[in-house]
Scaffold this motif. Structure first.
Motif, PDB file in Angstrom:
ATOM      1  N   GLU A  54       0.829  -1.212   0.000  1.00 24.01           N
ATOM      2  CA  GLU A  54       0.000   0.000   0.000  1.00 24.01           C
ATOM      3  C   GLU A  54       0.860   1.257   0.000  1.00 24.01           C
ATOM      4  O   GLU A  54       0.555   2.231  -0.697  1.00 24.01           O
ATOM      5  CB  GLU A  54      -0.935   0.019   1.207  1.00 24.01           C
ATOM      6  N   GLN A  55       1.941   1.240   0.790  1.00 28.28           N
ATOM      7  CA  GLN A  55       2.842   2.394   0.820  1.00 28.28           C
ATOM      8  C   GLN A  55       3.506   2.583  -0.537  1.00 28.28           C
ATOM      9  O   GLN A  55       3.671   3.707  -1.008  1.00 28.28           O
ATOM     10  CB  GLN A  55       3.910   2.207   1.900  1.00 28.28           C
ATOM     11  N   ARG A  56       3.892   1.483  -1.174  1.00 31.12           N
ATOM     12  CA  ARG A  56       4.520   1.560  -2.489  1.00 31.12           C
ATOM     13  C   ARG A  56       3.552   2.136  -3.515  1.00 31.12           C
ATOM     14  O   ARG A  56       3.905   3.004  -4.310  1.00 31.12           O
ATOM     15  CB  ARG A  56       4.980   0.164  -2.918  1.00 31.12           C
ATOM     16  N   ASN A  57       2.308   1.663  -3.481  1.00 29.71           N
ATOM     17  CA  ASN A  57       1.302   2.182  -4.412  1.00 29.71           C
ATOM     18  C   ASN A  57       1.052   3.666  -4.173  1.00 29.71           C
ATOM     19  O   ASN A  57       0.892   4.432  -5.133  1.00 29.71           O
ATOM     20  CB  ASN A  57      -0.003   1.400  -4.281  1.00 29.71           C
ATOM     21  N   GLU A  58       0.999   4.071  -2.922  1.00 30.48           N
ATOM     22  CA  GLU A  58       0.792   5.494  -2.600  1.00 30.48           C
ATOM     23  C   GLU A  58       1.956   6.335  -3.094  1.00 30.48           C
ATOM     24  O   GLU A  58       1.770   7.422  -3.653  1.00 30.48           O
ATOM     25  CB  GLU A  58       0.606   5.667  -1.094  1.00 30.48           C
ATOM     26  N   ARG A  59       3.180   5.845  -2.918  1.00 34.11           N
ATOM     27  CA  ARG A  59       4.374   6.582  -3.381  1.00 34.11           C
ATOM     28  C   ARG A  59       4.327   6.720  -4.902  1.00 34.11           C
ATOM     29  O   ARG A  59       4.597   7.803  -5.438  1.00 34.11           O
ATOM     30  CB  ARG A  59       5.639   5.853  -2.937  1.00 34.11           C
ATOM     31  N   HIS A  60       3.961   5.656  -5.602  1.00 39.26           N
ATOM     32  CA  HIS A  60       3.863   5.717  -7.061  1.00 39.26           C
ATOM     33  C   HIS A  60       2.773   6.690  -7.489  1.00 39.26           C
ATOM     34  O   HIS A  60       2.951   7.449  -8.456  1.00 39.26           O
ATOM     35  CB  HIS A  60       3.587   4.328  -7.635  1.00 39.26           C
ATOM     36  N   ARG A  61       1.639   6.672  -6.786  1.00 39.85           N
ATOM     37  CA  ARG A  61       0.543   7.583  -7.134  1.00 39.85           C
ATOM     38  C   ARG A  61       0.964   9.039  -6.952  1.00 39.85           C
ATOM     39  O   ARG A  61       0.712   9.883  -7.814  1.00 39.85           O
ATOM     40  CB  ARG A  61      -0.684   7.283  -6.266  1.00 39.85           C
ATOM     41  N   VAL A  62       1.632   9.327  -5.844  1.00 41.27           N
ATOM     42  CA  VAL A  62       2.075  10.697  -5.571  1.00 41.27           C
ATOM     43  C   VAL A  62       3.107  11.145  -6.603  1.00 41.27           C
ATOM     44  O   VAL A  62       3.059  12.277  -7.106  1.00 41.27           O
ATOM     45  CB  VAL A  62       2.639  10.804  -4.131  1.00 41.27           C
ATOM     46  N   ASN A  63       4.040  10.268  -6.947  1.00 39.14           N
ATOM     47  CA  ASN A  63       5.052  10.628  -7.943  1.00 39.14           C
ATOM     48  C   ASN A  63       4.425  10.876  -9.313  1.00 39.14           C
ATOM     49  O   ASN A  63       4.815  11.798 -10.028  1.00 39.14           O
ATOM     50  CB  ASN A  63       6.123   9.536  -8.036  1.00 39.14           C
ATOM     51  N   THR A  64       3.450  10.043  -9.680  1.00 38.62           N
ATOM     52  CA  THR A  64       2.769  10.223 -10.958  1.00 38.62           C
ATOM     53  C   THR A  64       2.034  11.556 -10.998  1.00 38.62           C
ATOM     54  O   THR A  64       2.109  12.288 -11.989  1.00 38.62           O
ATOM     55  CB  THR A  64       1.782   9.072 -11.201  1.00 38.62           C
ATOM     56  N   LEU A  65       1.351  11.873  -9.911  1.00 40.17           N
ATOM     57  CA  LEU A  65       0.631  13.145  -9.835  1.00 40.17           C
ATOM     58  C   LEU A  65       1.597  14.325  -9.905  1.00 40.17           C
ATOM     59  O   LEU A  65       1.346  15.302 -10.605  1.00 40.17           O
ATOM     60  CB  LEU A  65      -0.193  13.204  -8.541  1.00 40.17           C
ATOM     61  N   ARG A  66       2.709  14.220  -9.211  1.00 42.94           N
ATOM     62  CA  ARG A  66       3.719  15.293  -9.225  1.00 42.94           C
ATOM     63  C   ARG A  66       4.255  15.505 -10.639  1.00 42.94           C
ATOM     64  O   ARG A  66       4.417  16.646 -11.095  1.00 42.94           O
ATOM     65  CB  ARG A  66       4.861  14.951  -8.269  1.00 42.94           C
ATOM     66  N   GLN A  67       4.503  14.420 -11.367  1.00 41.35           N
ATOM     67  CA  GLN A  67       5.004  14.537 -12.737  1.00 41.35           C
ATOM     68  C   GLN A  67       3.959  15.149 -13.656  1.00 41.35           C
ATOM     69  O   GLN A  67       4.283  15.986 -14.504  1.00 41.35           O
ATOM     70  CB  GLN A  67       5.407  13.161 -13.261  1.00 41.35           C
ATOM     71  N   ARG A  68       2.704  14.752 -13.483  1.00 39.02           N
ATOM     72  CA  ARG A  68       1.633  15.334 -14.299  1.00 39.02           C
ATOM     73  C   ARG A  68       1.529  16.833 -14.080  1.00 39.02           C
ATOM     74  O   ARG A  68       1.375  17.605 -15.029  1.00 39.02           O
ATOM     75  CB  ARG A  68       0.301  14.685 -13.951  1.00 39.02           C
ATOM     76  N   LEU A  69       1.570  17.241 -12.812  1.00 34.91           N
ATOM     77  CA  LEU A  69       1.472  18.672 -12.508  1.00 34.91           C
ATOM     78  C   LEU A  69       2.656  19.442 -13.075  1.00 34.91           C
ATOM     79  O   LEU A  69       2.498  20.555 -13.580  1.00 34.91           O
ATOM     80  CB  LEU A  69       1.365  18.877 -10.998  1.00 34.91           C
ATOM     81  N   ALA A  70       3.848  18.861 -13.001  1.00 26.71           N
ATOM     82  CA  ALA A  70       5.027  19.530 -13.543  1.00 26.71           C
ATOM     83  C   ALA A  70       4.907  19.690 -15.055  1.00 26.71           C
ATOM     84  O   ALA A  70       5.219  20.755 -15.609  1.00 26.71           O
ATOM     85  CB  ALA A  70       6.281  18.739 -13.189  1.00 26.71           C
ATOM     86  N   ARG A  71       4.452  18.625 -15.738  1.00 23.69           N
ATOM     87  CA  ARG A  71       4.266  18.712 -17.186  1.00 23.69           C
ATOM     88  C   ARG A  71       3.202  19.740 -17.539  1.00 23.69           C
ATOM     89  O   ARG A  71       3.335  20.473 -18.511  1.00 23.69           O
ATOM     90  CB  ARG A  71       3.867  17.352 -17.747  1.00 23.69           C
ATOM     91  N   GLN A  72       2.137  19.795 -16.736  1.00 14.04           N
ATOM     92  CA  GLN A  72       1.061  20.754 -16.994  1.00 14.04           C
ATOM     93  C   GLN A  72       1.573  22.184 -16.844  1.00 14.04           C
ATOM     94  O   GLN A  72       1.241  23.050 -17.647  1.00 14.04           O
ATOM     95  CB  GLN A  72      -0.107  20.509 -16.034  1.00 14.04           C
ATOM     96  N   ARG A  73       2.420  22.418 -15.820  1.00 10.76           N
ATOM     97  CA  ARG A  73       2.984  23.758 -15.635  1.00 10.76           C
ATOM     98  C   ARG A  73       3.843  24.151 -16.824  1.00 10.76           C
ATOM     99  O   ARG A  73       3.812  25.291 -17.265  1.00 10.76           O
ATOM    100  CB  ARG A  73       3.801  23.811 -14.338  1.00 10.76           C
ATOM    101  N   VAL A  74       4.615  23.193 -17.336  1.00 14.44           N
ATOM    102  CA  VAL A  74       5.482  23.496 -18.488  1.00 14.44           C
ATOM    103  C   VAL A  74       4.645  23.820 -19.714  1.00 14.44           C
ATOM    104  O   VAL A  74       4.917  24.786 -20.419  1.00 14.44           O
ATOM    105  CB  VAL A  74       6.432  22.315 -18.772  1.00 14.44           C
ATOM    106  N   THR A  75       3.605  23.036 -19.968  1.00 21.02           N
ATOM    107  CA  THR A  75       2.771  23.293 -21.141  1.00 21.02           C
ATOM    108  C   THR A  75       1.973  24.576 -20.976  1.00 21.02           C
ATOM    109  O   THR A  75       1.709  25.265 -21.966  1.00 21.02           O
ATOM    110  CB  THR A  75       1.820  22.124 -21.429  1.00 21.02           C
ATOM    111  N   ASP A  76       1.599  24.920 -19.741  1.00 20.06           N
ATOM    112  CA  ASP A  76       0.878  26.179 -19.524  1.00 20.06           C
ATOM    113  C   ASP A  76       1.765  27.380 -19.810  1.00 20.06           C
ATOM    114  O   ASP A  76       1.309  28.388 -20.311  1.00 20.06           O
ATOM    115  CB  ASP A  76       0.346  26.240 -18.097  1.00 20.06           C
ATOM    116  N   THR A  77       3.048  27.277 -19.452  1.00 24.26           N
ATOM    117  CA  THR A  77       3.930  28.413 -19.681  1.00 24.26           C
ATOM    118  C   THR A  77       4.289  28.560 -21.147  1.00 24.26           C
ATOM    119  O   THR A  77       4.583  29.655 -21.616  1.00 24.26           O
ATOM    120  CB  THR A  77       5.233  28.275 -18.865  1.00 24.26           C
ATOM    121  N   LEU A  78       4.263  27.449 -21.885  1.00 24.05           N
ATOM    122  CA  LEU A  78       4.564  27.540 -23.328  1.00 24.05           C
ATOM    123  C   LEU A  78       3.382  28.119 -24.059  1.00 24.05           C
ATOM    124  O   LEU A  78       3.449  28.857 -24.948  1.00 24.05           O
ATOM    125  CB  LEU A  78       4.920  26.151 -23.878  1.00 24.05           C
TER     126      LEU A  78
END
Length: 78
Positions: A54-78
């Motif tokens: 469960e902890q591993r799945n939560e860590r993966h979920r959080v990392n995936t969300l963090r990457q999505r948000l980072a990509r969204q910020r980059v595309t928003d600034t472009l």
């Protein structure tokens, strides 16, 4: 505008101690950097072997969300 006094005036937190730590970190030798990296790698490996599924799945979920948000910020600034 009046000068801020006390801790409120130290916005960047450049205290004498933080500068000493930063200088010590920057002046490390290559051997020290390699041993620190190896120790950190070992510590992370031990932590990950001790985590539950469960902890591993939560860590993966959080990392995936963090990457999505980072990509969204980059595309928003472009």
């Amino acid at each position: 505008m009046p000068r801020l006094c006390g801790r409120r005036g130290n916005i960047r937190r450049l205290t004498r101690n933080s500068q000493l730590v930063q200088n010590r970190w920057l002046n490390r030798s290559a051997e020290d950097q390699l041993t620190d990296n190896e120790n950190l790698r070992n510590q992370i490996a031990i932590t990950r072997t001790n985590e539950s599924q469960e902890q591993r799945n939560e860590r993966h979920r959080v990392n995936t969300l963090r990457q999505r948000l980072a990509r969204q910020r980059v595309t928003d600034t472009l």
